[in-house]
Enzyme design. Structure first.
Site, mmCIF file in Angstrom:
data_model
loop_
_atom_site.group_PDB
_atom_site.id
_atom_site.type_symbol
_atom_site.label_atom_id
_atom_site.label_comp_id
_atom_site.label_asym_id
_atom_site.label_seq_id
_atom_site.Cartn_x
_atom_site.Cartn_y
_atom_site.Cartn_z
ATOM 1 N N SER A 136 0.820 -1.220 0.000
ATOM 2 C CA SER A 136 0.000 0.000 0.000
ATOM 3 C C SER A 136 0.850 1.264 0.000
ATOM 4 O O SER A 136 0.380 2.313 -0.427
ATOM 5 C CB SER A 136 -0.904 -0.011 1.229
ATOM 6 O OG SER A 136 -0.093 -0.108 2.387
ATOM 7 N N CYS A 141 3.959 1.339 -1.398
ATOM 8 C CA CYS A 141 5.045 1.124 -2.365
ATOM 9 C C CYS A 141 4.887 2.018 -3.578
ATOM 10 O O CYS A 141 3.778 2.194 -4.079
ATOM 11 C CB CYS A 141 5.025 -0.308 -2.893
ATOM 12 S SG CYS A 141 5.214 -1.522 -1.623
ATOM 13 N N TYR A 150 2.523 5.411 9.058
ATOM 14 C CA TYR A 150 2.845 4.168 8.346
ATOM 15 C C TYR A 150 3.696 4.569 7.147
ATOM 16 O O TYR A 150 3.260 5.380 6.326
ATOM 17 C CB TYR A 150 1.569 3.463 7.884
ATOM 18 C CG TYR A 150 1.832 2.156 7.143
ATOM 19 C CD1 TYR A 150 2.790 1.257 7.605
ATOM 20 C CD2 TYR A 150 1.130 1.826 5.991
ATOM 21 C CE1 TYR A 150 3.031 0.063 6.934
ATOM 22 C CE2 TYR A 150 1.368 0.628 5.323
ATOM 23 C CZ TYR A 150 2.317 -0.244 5.808
ATOM 24 O OH TYR A 150 2.568 -1.426 5.145
ATOM 25 N N MET A 185 9.398 1.216 3.663
ATOM 26 C CA MET A 185 10.807 1.111 4.065
ATOM 27 C C MET A 185 11.707 1.711 2.987
ATOM 28 O O MET A 185 12.894 1.920 3.213
ATOM 29 C CB MET A 185 11.170 -0.356 4.333
ATOM 30 C CG MET A 185 10.399 -0.946 5.494
ATOM 31 S SD MET A 185 10.638 -0.042 7.022
ATOM 32 C CE MET A 185 12.269 -0.599 7.476
ATOM 33 N N GLY A 186 11.130 1.989 1.825
ATOM 34 C CA GLY A 186 11.893 2.660 0.770
ATOM 35 C C GLY A 186 11.559 4.151 0.694
ATOM 36 O O GLY A 186 11.944 4.816 -0.263
ATOM 37 N N ARG A 193 18.372 -1.905 1.876
ATOM 38 C CA ARG A 193 17.327 -2.823 1.410
ATOM 39 C C ARG A 193 16.936 -2.508 -0.029
ATOM 40 O O ARG A 193 16.467 -3.362 -0.772
ATOM 41 C CB ARG A 193 16.137 -2.640 2.366
ATOM 42 C CG ARG A 193 14.904 -3.399 2.090
ATOM 43 C CD ARG A 193 13.958 -3.169 3.260
ATOM 44 N NE ARG A 193 12.640 -3.679 3.045
ATOM 45 C CZ ARG A 193 11.846 -4.142 4.004
ATOM 46 N NH1 ARG A 193 12.268 -4.182 5.238
ATOM 47 N NH2 ARG A 193 10.644 -4.565 3.747
ATOM 48 N N SER A 249 -19.258 -6.215 -6.291
ATOM 49 C CA SER A 249 -18.719 -7.021 -5.181
ATOM 50 C C SER A 249 -18.657 -6.265 -3.863
ATOM 51 O O SER A 249 -18.490 -6.873 -2.809
ATOM 52 C CB SER A 249 -17.299 -7.486 -5.505
ATOM 53 O OG SER A 249 -17.272 -8.184 -6.709
HETATM 54 P P1 XMP Z 1 1.031 -3.651 2.654
HETATM 55 O O1 XMP Z 1 0.217 -3.617 1.390
HETATM 56 O O2 XMP Z 1 0.579 -4.667 3.620
HETATM 57 O O3 XMP Z 1 2.498 -4.077 2.173
HETATM 58 O O4 XMP Z 1 1.135 -2.280 3.247
HETATM 59 C C1 XMP Z 1 3.573 -4.284 3.064
HETATM 60 C C2 XMP Z 1 4.775 -4.745 2.263
HETATM 61 O O5 XMP Z 1 5.220 -3.702 1.375
HETATM 62 C C3 XMP Z 1 6.619 -3.861 1.121
HETATM 63 N N1 XMP Z 1 7.253 -2.556 1.342
HETATM 64 C C4 XMP Z 1 7.630 -1.744 0.345
HETATM 65 N N2 XMP Z 1 7.630 -1.909 -0.995
HETATM 66 N N3 XMP Z 1 8.498 0.268 -1.243
HETATM 67 C C5 XMP Z 1 8.086 -0.904 -1.791
HETATM 68 O O6 XMP Z 1 8.089 -1.033 -3.018
HETATM 69 C C6 XMP Z 1 8.539 0.504 0.099
HETATM 70 O O7 XMP Z 1 8.915 1.573 0.555
HETATM 71 C C7 XMP Z 1 8.086 -0.557 0.921
HETATM 72 N N4 XMP Z 1 8.010 -0.695 2.272
HETATM 73 C C8 XMP Z 1 7.492 -1.936 2.481
HETATM 74 C C9 XMP Z 1 7.133 -4.916 2.074
HETATM 75 O O8 XMP Z 1 7.311 -6.094 1.331
HETATM 76 C C10 XMP Z 1 6.015 -5.024 3.098
HETATM 77 O O9 XMP Z 1 5.976 -6.281 3.720
#
Ligand code: XMP
Length: 524
Positions: free
Chosen positions: A345, A347, A426, A429-430, A442, A511
């Site tokens: 979400s 990303c 929230y 991480m990127g 990472r 849906s």
């Molecule tokens: P949800 O959809 O549950 O996803 O919020 C969590 C997962 O997203 C990944 N993740 C990232 N992917 N940029 C990305 O492309 C980011 O900054 C990032 N931070 C987290 C990671 O796999 C996590 O478990």
């Protein structure tokens, strides 16, 4: 594929609702995600409550709820990992923190005895009742019974609440306390495999006693149980899925690591293996080599190094979205592979790098390789509702959730109020902020250049949600319903029974709640 001439109801179903191989082959070349498909119902003798979620991520790593909390600095530290394990899942402690802190977070999970207050407020023998009254006032404690210990932590007595009154203020604590000889205690090593049941029995046998003090062999205070906590936990137990525990009855815990490099750009094996060794000493159940791109030499080297140093340690590695990526990590020694590039979400990888595969197709393709290599899969990112979990588990052994858990009180971070609503941070991480705090590697960037690197995630807010227990119970409830509709008692049966249809935008509109004014959401 041979055209079917429908001659029977079963033929008709088969023609329109397809098993995964047929469905994805007929959609080859275009990638689909959760909302692009729906699952067909099947004849069922399974009631939702009979569904069994047991899933094995690696030999000896058994979960009772196929949910893993994401190794993100706004999702998983010890509190979240404890909540996950108590509900049968697994928390992956993130690595955007100093190595020593990550070790302490893991220890907190492994030493957690649910209901046992490990660091109760204690009094010293020289204190007066007046000091205790001031302490209660200052800290706003809602309780007034306190153990009294000496400088070594040895139990001297228990000050009962009825003595903590202004009229006794000048009296010394030792004068008013119940002396050690009259205080009922239990030795830590007598708590057994199920401390809650043991404490519950104690309170039943000892009417009128509301605190059970736990001591070690030298009579040092190690913690306390309160009657009210035990009553609440015993009531909740009937609602809860069973906790995920290790062979020593401790909660399971995972931790993420990167693939650190030395000055020459090669894997820094010493740093990596020292840290993993320290984690293993603390009782770690699974290490996750967690990066944005797992089909790389660096991640492969890290997985190989860990595998050769720790032959039986469950290793999770990722992330990948291709069959070759799964095969590569399996050949390096991973037990479990994380699948997902860009579905999260927060990303922006797909926008920034133009790379990534919509998640359901990625899972299907990876599952074909995983079956051949004998590894488990985690569906990582993009889970926004329990129905997505049902679809993901047609290919994966568990799902990784970030966004769904980031609003829980157990997630790290402060609650903030904006226009009368409550939120928690929230962040990807990127994102720039997280990379600056340590996660740049990472994404293959240097920490000091994080601000100049292209961010692959955003910083966001999540509205504060219910505690993790409730969120997880709702996800489990949805999964149970899905399994009931598919006639699946177990997750392998779910995988086997899943029949897919493609849905259109109009199908998606149909849906979700539509043509109504919603006054109460399904989960409120
Ligand atoms: P949800 O959809 O549950 O996803 O919020 C969590 C997962 O997203 C990944 N993740 C990232 N992917 N940029 C990305 O492309 C980011 O900054 C990032 N931070 C987290 C990671 O796999 C996590 O478990």
């Amino acid at each position: 594929m041979e055209a079917l001439t429908p001659t029977s109801p079963a033929d008709l179903d088969r023609m329109f609702y397809r098993p995964s191989d047929e469905f994805f082959s007929s959609n080859a070349g275009q990638a689909l995600t959760y909302d692009d498909v729906s699952l067909a119902t099947l004849y069922s003798e399974i009631l939702p409550r009979d569904a069994d979620f047991e899933t094995e991520l690696a030999p000896g790593l058994l979960l009772r709820l196929p949910v893993v909390s994401a190794d993100m600095d706004t999702v998983t530290e010890s509190r979240m990992a404890i909540a996950l394990a108590l509900n049968g899942g697994l928390g992956l402690i993130h690595y955007n923190m100093p190595a020593r802190q990550q070790l302490s977070e893991v220890s907190r999970v492994k030493n957690h005895v649910h209901g046992l207050i490990r660091e109760p407020i204690k009094l010293a023998p020289e204190q007066r009742i007046g000091d205790v009254l001031a302490l209660i006032e200052e800290k706003k404690f809602s309780f007034s019974t306190f153990p009294v210990v000496d400088g070594e932590g040895v139990l001297l007595g228990l000050l009962p609440g009825h003595c903590v009154r202004p009229r006794f203020a000048p009296r010394g604590v030792t004068e008013a306390m119940i002396p050690r000889t009259a205080v009922l205690t239990i030795r830590e090593d007598e708590l057994g495999d199920d401390p809650i049941t043991r404490a519950d029995r104690f309170f039943t046998e000892n009417i009128g006693i509301h605190k059970l003090l736990v001591v070690d062999a030298s009579d040092r205070l190690r913690g306390l149980f309160t009657l009210s906590d035990i009553e609440r936990i015993t009531q909740e137990r009937s609602l809860r899925t069973k906790p995920a525990r290790d062979g020593k009855f401790r909660l399971v815990c995972g931790a993420a690591v990167g693939a650190p490099r030395d000055a020459s750009g090669e894997l820094d094996r010493a740093v990596l293996l020292d840290h993993v060794g320290a984690l293993v000493e603390r009782g770690l159940d699974a290490v996750a080599v967690s990066t944005a791109h797992g089909h790389t030499r660096g991640v492969g080297d890290a997985v190989r190094a860990i595998r050769s140093a720790f032959p039986t340690l469950p290793i999770i590695a990722g992330n990948v979205t291709s069959a070759s990526g799964v095969e590569f990590l399996a050949s390096c020694g991973a037990n479990t592979v994380k699948v997902g590039q860009g579905p999260g979400s927060i990303c922006t990888t797909r926008v920034v790098a133009g790379v990534g595969i919509p998640q359901l197709t990625a899972l299907y393709v990876c599952s074909k390789a995983a079956a051949g290599c004998g590894v488990a899969l985690l569906a990582d990112g993009g889970i926004t509702k329990s129905g997505d979990i049902v679809k993901a588990l047609a290919f994966a052994n568990a799902v990784v959730c970030g966004s769904l858990l980031a609003g829980c009180p157990e997630a790290p971070g402060q609650i903030m109020e904006i226009n009368g609503k409550f939120f928690k941070q929230y962040r990807g991480m990127g994102s720039h902020a997280a990379m600056k705090a340590g996660s740049a590697a990472r994404y293959g960037h240097a920490k000091d250049s994080a601000q100049k690197s292209a961010a692959e995630g955003v910083e966001a807010l999540k509205e504060v949600s219910a505690p993790a227990d409730i969120v997880l119970a709702q996800l489990a409830g949805g999964l149970q319903s899905g399994m009931g509709y598919l006639g699946a008692r177990t997750l392998p049966e779910l995988r086997n029974n899943a029949r897919f249809v493609r849905i259109t935008a109009a199908g998606m509109r149909e849906s979700v709640p539509h043509d109504i004014i919603e006054v109460k959401t399904g989960n409120s």
